[in-house]
Design a protein around this motif. Structure first.
Motif, PDB file in Angstrom:
ATOM      1  N   HIS A 692     -21.007  -8.160  -9.288  1.00 21.16           N
ATOM      2  CA  HIS A 692     -19.740  -8.530  -8.562  1.00 21.16           C
ATOM      3  C   HIS A 692     -18.789  -7.300  -7.998  1.00 21.16           C
ATOM      4  CE1 HIS A 692     -16.593 -11.079  -7.409  1.00 21.16           C
ATOM      5  NE2 HIS A 692     -15.488 -10.623  -8.434  1.00 21.16           N
ATOM      6  N   THR A 693     -18.242  -7.533  -6.865  1.00 16.33           N
ATOM      7  CA  THR A 693     -17.287  -6.762  -6.510  1.00 16.33           C
ATOM      8  C   THR A 693     -15.880  -6.901  -6.455  1.00 16.33           C
ATOM      9  OG1 THR A 693     -18.978  -5.878  -4.778  1.00 16.33           O
ATOM     10  CG2 THR A 693     -16.997  -5.176  -4.384  1.00 16.33           C
ATOM     11  N   LEU A 694     -15.178  -6.447  -7.368  1.00 15.43           N
ATOM     12  CA  LEU A 694     -13.732  -6.886  -7.704  1.00 15.43           C
ATOM     13  C   LEU A 694     -12.968  -5.998  -6.875  1.00 15.43           C
ATOM     14  CD1 LEU A 694     -12.573  -8.553 -10.072  1.00 15.43           C
ATOM     15  CD2 LEU A 694     -12.284  -6.416 -11.297  1.00 15.43           C
ATOM     16  N   LEU A 695     -12.246  -6.579  -5.781  1.00 17.30           N
ATOM     17  CA  LEU A 695     -11.425  -5.975  -4.957  1.00 17.30           C
ATOM     18  C   LEU A 695     -10.066  -6.482  -5.328  1.00 17.30           C
ATOM     19  CD1 LEU A 695     -13.167  -6.864  -1.597  1.00 17.30           C
ATOM     20  CD2 LEU A 695     -13.534  -4.669  -2.945  1.00 17.30           C
ATOM     21  N   VAL A 696      -9.220  -5.399  -5.307  1.00 12.96           N
ATOM     22  CA  VAL A 696      -7.786  -5.521  -5.657  1.00 12.96           C
ATOM     23  C   VAL A 696      -7.058  -5.175  -4.554  1.00 12.96           C
ATOM     24  CG1 VAL A 696      -5.789  -5.005  -7.210  1.00 12.96           C
ATOM     25  CG2 VAL A 696      -8.397  -4.858  -8.211  1.00 12.96           C
ATOM     26  N   PHE A 697      -6.119  -6.145  -3.999  1.00 11.06           N
ATOM     27  CA  PHE A 697      -5.271  -5.859  -2.968  1.00 11.06           C
ATOM     28  C   PHE A 697      -3.598  -6.076  -3.239  1.00 11.06           C
ATOM     29  CE2 PHE A 697      -9.067  -7.706  -1.046  1.00 11.06           C
ATOM     30  CZ  PHE A 697      -9.330  -6.862   0.119  1.00 11.06           C
ATOM     31  N   SER A 698      -2.978  -5.190  -2.667  1.00 12.68           N
ATOM     32  CA  SER A 698      -1.618  -5.332  -2.788  1.00 12.68           C
ATOM     33  C   SER A 698      -0.576  -5.732  -1.569  1.00 12.68           C
ATOM     34  CB  SER A 698      -1.028  -3.885  -3.419  1.00 12.68           C
ATOM     35  OG  SER A 698       0.266  -3.726  -3.288  1.00 12.68           O
ATOM     36  N   THR A 699       0.286  -6.644  -1.868  1.00 10.82           N
ATOM     37  CA  THR A 699       1.244  -6.640  -0.495  1.00 10.82           C
ATOM     38  C   THR A 699       2.565  -6.162  -0.933  1.00 10.82           C
ATOM     39  OG1 THR A 699      -0.131  -8.842  -0.256  1.00 10.82           O
ATOM     40  CG2 THR A 699       2.230  -8.669   0.545  1.00 10.82           C
ATOM     41  N   PRO A 700       3.105  -5.277  -0.469  1.00 10.61           N
ATOM     42  CA  PRO A 700       4.141  -4.805  -0.574  1.00 10.61           C
ATOM     43  C   PRO A 700       5.399  -5.646  -0.483  1.00 10.61           C
ATOM     44  CG  PRO A 700       2.668  -3.187   0.892  1.00 10.61           C
ATOM     45  CD  PRO A 700       2.314  -4.782   0.789  1.00 10.61           C
ATOM     46  N   PRO A 701       6.479  -5.211  -0.921  1.00  7.04           N
ATOM     47  CA  PRO A 701       7.674  -6.158  -0.542  1.00  7.04           C
ATOM     48  C   PRO A 701       7.823  -5.945   1.042  1.00  7.04           C
ATOM     49  CG  PRO A 701       8.346  -4.329  -2.380  1.00  7.04           C
ATOM     50  CD  PRO A 701       7.067  -4.078  -1.780  1.00  7.04           C
ATOM     51  N   ALA A 702       8.257  -6.943   1.601  1.00  6.18           N
ATOM     52  CA  ALA A 702       8.481  -7.330   3.062  1.00  6.18           C
ATOM     53  C   ALA A 702       9.092  -6.029   3.680  1.00  6.18           C
ATOM     54  CB  ALA A 702       9.210  -8.510   3.471  1.00  6.18           C
ATOM     55  N   GLY A 703       8.714  -5.796   4.987  1.00  7.98           N
ATOM     56  CA  GLY A 703       9.339  -4.491   5.847  1.00  7.98           C
ATOM     57  C   GLY A 703       8.458  -4.716   6.987  1.00  7.98           C
ATOM     58  N   HIS A 704       8.993  -4.260   7.931  1.00 11.30           N
ATOM     59  CA  HIS A 704       8.509  -4.472   9.220  1.00 11.30           C
ATOM     60  C   HIS A 704       7.287  -3.063   9.684  1.00 11.30           C
ATOM     61  CE1 HIS A 704      11.722  -1.828  10.495  1.00 11.30           C
ATOM     62  NE2 HIS A 704      10.871  -1.216  11.161  1.00 11.30           N
ATOM     63  N   TRP A 705       7.436  -2.056   8.805  1.00 11.52           N
ATOM     64  CA  TRP A 705       6.356  -1.146   8.846  1.00 11.52           C
ATOM     65  C   TRP A 705       5.343  -1.060   7.727  1.00 11.52           C
ATOM     66  CZ3 TRP A 705       7.757   2.056   4.417  1.00 11.52           C
ATOM     67  CH2 TRP A 705       9.099   2.013   3.946  1.00 11.52           C
ATOM     68  N   VAL A 706       5.469  -2.163   6.879  1.00  5.94           N
ATOM     69  CA  VAL A 706       4.382  -2.083   5.875  1.00  5.94           C
ATOM     70  C   VAL A 706       3.198  -2.706   6.392  1.00  5.94           C
ATOM     71  CG1 VAL A 706       6.263  -1.923   3.878  1.00  5.94           C
ATOM     72  CG2 VAL A 706       5.473  -4.095   4.583  1.00  5.94           C
ATOM     73  N   PRO A 707       1.942  -2.426   5.620  1.00  2.00           N
ATOM     74  CA  PRO A 707       0.754  -3.679   5.911  1.00  2.00           C
ATOM     75  C   PRO A 707       0.994  -4.919   5.204  1.00  2.00           C
ATOM     76  CG  PRO A 707       0.204  -1.247   4.736  1.00  2.00           C
ATOM     77  CD  PRO A 707       1.816  -1.425   4.714  1.00  2.00           C
ATOM     78  N   HIS A 708       0.141  -6.054   5.822  1.00  3.57           N
ATOM     79  CA  HIS A 708       0.182  -7.169   5.351  1.00  3.57           C
ATOM     80  C   HIS A 708      -0.392  -7.227   4.025  1.00  3.57           C
ATOM     81  CE1 HIS A 708       1.132  -8.142   9.372  1.00  3.57           C
ATOM     82  NE2 HIS A 708      -0.290  -8.286   9.777  1.00  3.57           N
ATOM     83  N   LYS A 709      -1.294  -6.427   3.607  1.00  2.00           N
ATOM     84  CA  LYS A 709      -1.780  -6.185   2.387  1.00  2.00           C
ATOM     85  C   LYS A 709      -2.886  -4.810   2.700  1.00  2.00           C
ATOM     86  CE  LYS A 709      -6.158  -9.056   2.559  1.00  2.00           C
ATOM     87  NZ  LYS A 709      -7.034 -10.254   1.931  1.00  2.00           N
ATOM     88  N   GLN A 710      -2.887  -4.209   1.454  1.00  2.00           N
ATOM     89  CA  GLN A 710      -3.789  -3.189   1.435  1.00  2.00           C
ATOM     90  C   GLN A 710      -4.565  -2.935   0.074  1.00  2.00           C
ATOM     91  OE1 GLN A 710      -1.116   0.310   2.220  1.00  2.00           O
ATOM     92  NE2 GLN A 710      -0.088  -0.081   0.011  1.00  2.00           N
ATOM     93  N   LEU A 711      -5.881  -2.333   0.175  1.00  2.00           N
ATOM     94  CA  LEU A 711      -6.725  -2.427  -0.875  1.00  2.00           C
ATOM     95  C   LEU A 711      -6.172  -1.268  -1.654  1.00  2.00           C
ATOM     96  CD1 LEU A 711      -9.613  -3.258  -1.856  1.00  2.00           C
ATOM     97  CD2 LEU A 711     -10.722  -1.022  -0.754  1.00  2.00           C
ATOM     98  N   VAL A 712      -6.212  -1.535  -2.975  1.00  2.00           N
ATOM     99  CA  VAL A 712      -5.690  -0.510  -3.908  1.00  2.00           C
ATOM    100  C   VAL A 712      -6.738   0.063  -5.001  1.00  2.00           C
ATOM    101  CG1 VAL A 712      -3.245  -1.115  -3.651  1.00  2.00           C
ATOM    102  CG2 VAL A 712      -4.453  -2.302  -5.360  1.00  2.00           C
ATOM    103  N   ALA A 713      -7.677  -0.832  -5.151  1.00  2.00           N
ATOM    104  CA  ALA A 713      -8.582  -0.596  -6.113  1.00  2.00           C
ATOM    105  C   ALA A 713     -10.053  -1.411  -5.984  1.00  2.00           C
ATOM    106  CB  ALA A 713      -8.338  -0.772  -7.491  1.00  2.00           C
ATOM    107  N   PHE A 714     -10.920  -1.005  -6.364  1.00  2.00           N
ATOM    108  CA  PHE A 714     -12.491  -1.723  -6.273  1.00  2.00           C
ATOM    109  C   PHE A 714     -13.143  -1.381  -7.396  1.00  2.00           C
ATOM    110  CE2 PHE A 714     -13.093   1.622  -3.045  1.00  2.00           C
ATOM    111  CZ  PHE A 714     -14.160   2.048  -3.515  1.00  2.00           C
ATOM    112  N   GLU A 715     -13.854  -2.184  -7.974  1.00  2.23           N
ATOM    113  CA  GLU A 715     -14.970  -1.774  -9.040  1.00  2.23           C
ATOM    114  C   GLU A 715     -16.117  -2.850  -8.915  1.00  2.23           C
ATOM    115  OE1 GLU A 715     -14.789   0.399 -11.378  1.00  2.23           O
ATOM    116  OE2 GLU A 715     -12.873   1.097 -11.148  1.00  2.23           O
ATOM    117  N   LYS A 716     -17.256  -2.309  -9.328  1.00  2.00           N
ATOM    118  CA  LYS A 716     -18.421  -3.106  -9.276  1.00  2.00           C
ATOM    119  C   LYS A 716     -18.823  -3.295 -10.723  1.00  2.00           C
ATOM    120  CE  LYS A 716     -21.949  -4.187  -6.634  1.00  2.00           C
ATOM    121  NZ  LYS A 716     -21.780  -4.958  -5.129  1.00  2.00           N
ATOM    122  N   VAL A 717     -19.222  -4.626 -11.142  1.00  2.00           N
ATOM    123  CA  VAL A 717     -19.342  -4.952 -12.394  1.00  2.00           C
ATOM    124  C   VAL A 717     -20.574  -5.943 -12.666  1.00  2.00           C
ATOM    125  CG1 VAL A 717     -17.494  -6.788 -12.354  1.00  2.00           C
ATOM    126  CG2 VAL A 717     -18.323  -6.015 -14.557  1.00  2.00           C
TER     127      VAL A 717
END
Length: 776
Positions: A692-717
């Motif tokens: 299984h591929t474990l994908l970890v995304f982050s949504t930063p606090p709101a702001g017009h210059w931040v991504p909607h979400k971004q990949l911050v880590a992933f692991e294969k288990v």
């Protein structure tokens, strides 16, 4: 689960050849030394030949012995010999994107080396989200590269990997990249480079090269080609997106080389920009190696971009900007005159040479007999080994993505289904499976061959090739589909549709492929399984919504063993676990979206949709990170901090604010060891083992210059059926929870960051530390 499939006849023939060649095959004539031949009296004892000295001292000694005329002839990829110093000529240009390639002039197949292991195209192995797999592939490729060097048919400097961002789904070279996410691409770059180069920082197994720096992702679209394109890119997008993989490649992968691109960035050719090369790559990131131009880039910005008024100025600008080596003859031809005209100092030439020669010293090229090198024993016996070919098969299995499985219809039961109709222009291909920048494969297993190992097949192509210009073969395809117990359609793209020099016109299947699929599915007696072979995404919404097509697989370009891997998944010998490394958009996404517009972020005022999952919020066919399995996984967060405090480094006042709220500059924080530890329990609720591929995304606090979400880590288990595994994920706060403001400054937003793992969410409050104390 291991496949029970047998090797293809071609593989068997090749392995038989290995066995029957006898002892003579396993011993190759020793390659003559590149330099410092111990039998050469004139160089014996010279400092540059003494392996006991530091590399920089050896290089300094050698440069001091060269004339200006000798120096400039070493500035091109086809570096000239220096006979009076016992140095042979050297071809710098070899390629190893996903296996040793014969694209560059430095590598030749034949004789003792008829082929090399051809792994899946990069976009496919990226879909595995498995960093250890990427490093393993790199180790195998460098074993085979060293073996071929020892045999006198390859070099030691490989201009791979391609770590550009797959920004636009039409890009013909997107297939060469690890996808659209900067962190994914950067992790791939560092892992593959470590595999290629080895883990001894002072000694290189081979020298890798991360290319093409920077903001290069257009080849030929709508009359604009890469040789004339000026990429207008904001500081924010450069830092936040385009430069991330290169920075990770240099700082984490310790790559030996970076290649600058053909295009201009904000009006300056990348190969003539000291801010990009000398200041950033070498200065800020600390490249220990050389910077090379894409092939004839210096000539391109003189002849085609007309950036300088004379060839001598072009040569001088490149070397002063930090370019060390020219893929092409331009620097070798014009640098001496640039020095004579006072446009360039000989010291600048010495600096460039020091960087290239240092890499050659670290490769052992000035250590005399190649056979005495730690990798000097590698030879033909180490190329196309059964273990290497098994890894190519495993890589394809891990990279294939299951997009749809209603019913479920897959895996197919050989007890229930006795005959299968295999249809489609990619159903019996071989060369198509290895994509571009490939060499000569050890052997192939086509989809038809792979499926035929499991079940009786009836084959019809349906279209002559992927352009599918007419319906002449439709009737025969429909007929076999109506007779067989199930139908497998293998369709998609190839290098005539997407390639270097060729960007795609749209996202739908070429020609009349969609019509073929719909007619076959309507006539099929049993389930119709759609298998897509492509580098870029395809709008297959019609098939996704068609109940007569219960299952869809995407294979990318799955390499020499692609057909075996496809069959292993179709018939259940392997449980798919790949995830899409790029967003699959509908065709409508391309409306009023020029490839030449580089902005990543969307704009409501102009209707600009934004690019990649990080900034685009519109409808998709399949999202980035999507992929299902033959089993079901459930995630539970076992432990994670609720609060993280960011200590300042003491030299900066608190309250580094922006217009979007409080955000601390990364350079003002004490980043060392500042990470979030998250423990996740992954339960396999099904009856099949799976990875299984474990994908970890982050949504930063709101702001017009931040991504909607971004990949911050992933692991294969790997999780056995009905079992549970705990996975520890460490998220470096400064690297992965930071965002980039409009000025190109990386900051850590204060406030609630939401972590997403599957359907599970966890909020972490990031705060400025009181009295410099970290709390978590």
């Amino acid at each position: 689960m291991a496949s029970t499939a047998m090797p293809s006849p071609l593989c068997v023939t090749f392995l038989l050849f290995l066995l029957l060649s006898g002892a003579s095959f396993y011993t190759i004539e020793a390659r003559e030394p590149f330099a410092c031949d111990p039998k050469d009296a004139k160089t014996k004892g010279l400092p540059f030949c003494l392996a006991s000295l530091k590399a920089e001292d050896r290089v300094k000694d050698l440069i001091g012995r060269l004339t200006l005329q000798e120096k400039v002839k070493l500035l091109g990829n086809n570096a000239a010999a220096v006979p009076r110093l016992g140095i042979n000529g050297y071809e710098w240009w070899s390629e190893a994107l996903h296996g040793v390639s014969n694209v560059g002039p430095g590598t030749k197949f034949g004789g003792d080396f008829p082929g090399a292991t051809s792994f899946p195209q990069v976009i496919t192995t990226a879909a595995s989200f498995n960093a250890s797999l990427w490093e393993s592939i790199g180790r195998v490729v460098s074993d085979e590269a060293r073996a071929m060097y020892n045999g006198g048919v390859a070099g030691l400097t490989y201009w791979s990997p391609n770590v550009n961002i797959f920004r636009d789904p039409r890009w013909g070279r997107g297939q060469e990249t690890p996808g659209e996410d900067p962190v994914l691409v950067g992790k791939y770059a560092a892992s593959y480079v470590r595999g290629l180069q080895g883990n001894d920082g002072n000694r290189l197994k081979v020298a890798a090269c991360c290319k093409h720096f920077t903001a290069y992702d257009l080849d030929n679209w709508n009359g604009v080609d890469r040789y004339h394109f000026n990429a207008k890119v904001s500081k924010q997008d450069i830092v936040d997106t385009f430069d991330v993989p290169f920075k990770m490649c240099v700082k984490e992968g310790k790559v030996a080389s970076v290649m600058c691109s053909y295009n201009q960035v904000n009006g300056v050719p990348t190969c003539a920009d000291p801010n990009l090369l000398k200041k950033t790559v070498r200065g800020v990131w600390g490249l220990d190696g050389y910077i090379v131009s894409d092939c004839d880039s210096v000539g391109v910005y003189y002849d085609q971009q007309h950036y300088t008024s004379s060839p001598e100025e072009a040569a001088a600008d490149a070397i002063k900007a930090g370019l060390d080596l020219d893929c092409g003859p331009f620097l070798a031809v014009h640098t001496e005159d640039a020095v004579k005209k006072g446009l360039l100092n000989e010291k600048d030439v010495n600096t460039a040479l020091a960087n290239t020669l240092n890499v050659q010293v670290r490769l052992g090229m000035f250590d005399g007999e190649p056979s005495k090198h730690p990798f000097g024993n590698l030879g033909p016996k180490d190329v196309c080994t059964p273990a290497h070919q098994e890894l190519a098969l495993e890589s394809a299995r891990q990279g294939i993505v299951l997009l749809k499985n209603r019913g479920p219809s897959l895996p197919l039961s050989t007890r229930r289904y006795r005959t299968v109709a295999v249809i489609g222009p990619n159903s019996n291909v071989t060369n198509t499976m290895i994509g571009n920048y490939a060499g000569v494969a050890c052997g192939y297993t086509s989809p038809l061959q792979g499926i035929g190992r499991y079940i009786k097949t009836i084959h019809q192509q349906g279209c002559t090739d992927v352009t599918c210009a007419d319906d002449k073969l439709f009737g025969a395809a429909v007929n076999v589909a109506s007779q067989a117990d199930a139908t497998i359609l293998v369709v998609g793209l190839d290098q005539t549709i997407e390639a270097e020099f060729k960007d795609r016109a749209g996202l739908v299947l070429p020609g009349r492929q969609q019509e073929l699929i719909s007619k076959v599915a309507a006539a099929s007696k049993g389930p119709t399984i759609l298998v897509l072979m492509s580098g870029g995404p395809i709008d297959v919404a019609f098939a996704k919504n068609d109940p007569r097509i219960p299952a869809i697989l995407w294979t990318g370009y799955p390499g020499q063993a692609g057909g075996a891997a496809i069959a292993d998944i179709l018939f259940g010998a392997y449980n798919p676990g790949g995830k899409l490394p790029m967003t699959w958009y509908p065709q409508d996404y391309l409306k009023n979206l020029p490839m030449t517009t580089m902005a990543m972020r969307s704009s409501q005022s102009t209707g600009y949709p934004g690019r990649t999952y990080r900034f685009y919020k519109g409808p998709v066919v399949y999202p980035f990170g999507y992929g299902i399995s033959y089993t079901k996984y459930v995630h539970t967060i076992a432990s994670a901090p609720a609060v993280i405090s960011i200590p300042l480094d003491g030299r900066h006042a608190r309250g580094n604010t922006t217009t979007s709220g409080k955000a601390i500059r990364v350079t003002h924080a004490k980043c060392n060891r500042l990470s979030i530890g998250v423990q996740v329990d992954v339960r396999n609720k099904g009856s099949r083992d799976g990875s299984h591929t474990l994908l970890v995304f982050s949504t930063p606090p709101a702001g017009h210059w931040v991504p909607h979400k971004q990949l911050v880590a992933f692991e294969k288990v790997h999780v056995p059926a009905r079992a549970q595994r705990r996975v520890l994920i460490n998220i470096h706060v400064c690297k992965y929870l930071s965002v980039v403001d409009k000025s190109g400054i990386r900051r850590i937003p204060m406030g609630l960051h939401s972590l997403h793992i599957g359907d599970t969410k966890h909020s972490v409050s990031i705060q400025e530390a009181k009295l410099g104390v970290i709390k978590s």
